[in-house]
Design a protein around this motif. Structure first.
Motif: not given
Length: 301
Positions: A63, A65, A122, A124, A231, A260-262, A267
């Motif tokens: 991932s 992340g 991946t 998304d 998390d 994460e998710d930023r 990343e």
């Protein structure tokens, strides 16, 4: 100029959300997590050397992340004498670590005997024409496809002939025209040390369950040994997906995985997915599932 309190360099106040996210407490917890992971992974590398098995262990990053966390682990490896043993993939997000560890790696007489394998689970993509249930089915299908590919990596190189492995190899070679981050290793790998991040737990559960269904032992030598970073200290874990988290001896909980998710800035890579190609391949060549056609690229300048 010094930054005092909530004043940034331009004399403006930091937005409260940014201040909460990148707090000293979150930074400290993140750093301690990287240090602890480095110690545990170094212990596994030493244990593998003592076992004198025929195959090697490799580090698996499934991932985006996991990439900045792995960078933190590698920086901590400087103090454990293991940095020279781990081979870094040729992505720009690892350049800083490559430079910091340069002297240690160049001066080391030890072969870099631990590969780092990039395999992007991946998921998304842009499936806007579908409802949430249909999209969830595709995402889960892609991860199960990816698990079948990864399972092939634990076979001898000349026996890696699974359909999913061949389809994904062809995708990297024909569609993306690249093999530099592929996983076509010539050496025998018998154990994967998998570093992954956990929010709800859905992704890691689907990956590990898919590997188990393909005969891969989870948490044992000769299989996949997960290192899971959770998390929100586990508060966001979904009860449906916590099976492996609860049974993982190398599970570390942190108040916030800040990277994460930023987005690509934190990343270090850009994810590229091919939704139309995935759906076409499902229709024409892989009706039993959904191919994982995605890859990571350097962030454009």
């Amino acid at each position: 100029m010094k930054m005092e309190g909530r004043e940034c360099l331009r004399g403006e106040s930091l937005p409260p959300a940014i201040e909460r996210e990148f707090s000293p407490e979150n930074f400290s917890a993140y750093a301690r997590m990287c240090e602890e992971l480095a110690i545990r992974i170094a212990e596994k590398i030493e244990e593998k050397e003592e076992r004198k098995d025929e195959g090697k262990c490799a580090i698996l990053l499934p991932s985006r992340g996991a990439l900045p966390i792995f960078n933190g682990v590698m920086l901590a490896m400087r103090y454990l004498g293991k940095g020279g043993k781990i081979n870094l993939p040729p992505l720009a997000c690892f350049d800083y670590v490559r430079n910091v560890l340069g002297e240690e790696r160049i001066g080391s007489q030890i072969d870099h005997n631990v590969e780092t394998l990039i395999f992007p689970f991946t998921a998304d993509g842009d499936f806007r024409s579908m409802n949430e249930d249909e999209e969830g089915k595709i995402v889960a299908g892609m991860r199960r496809f990816g698990a079948k590919v990864v399972a092939e990596l634990l076979k001898p190189p000349n026996e890696r002939d699974g359909l999913e492995y061949l389809i994904f190899s062809a995708f990297l070679e024909v569609v993306e025209g690249r093999e530099e981050i592929a996983f076509k290793q010539k050496s025998q790998i018998d154990t994967l040390l998998m570093i992954d991040t956990v929010i709800s737990g859905r992704a890691s559960f689907t990956i590990l369950e898919g590997l188990r269904e393909n005969g891969i032992r989870i948490g044992e030598w000769g299989g996949v040994i997960p290192f899971l970073v959770v998390d929100a200290n586990g508060e966001r874990l979904d009860s449906r997906f916590r099976f492996y988290v609860d049974r993982c001896p190398n599970c570390l909980r942190v108040p916030r995985i800040m990277t994460e998710d930023r987005g690509a800035a934190l990343e270090g890579v850009v994810a590229v997915l091919y939704p139309n190609l995935i759906l076409a391949a499902h229709r024409d060549i892989y009706p039993q599932g959904y191919p994982l056609f995605g890859s990571w690229h350097n962030v454009p300048s």
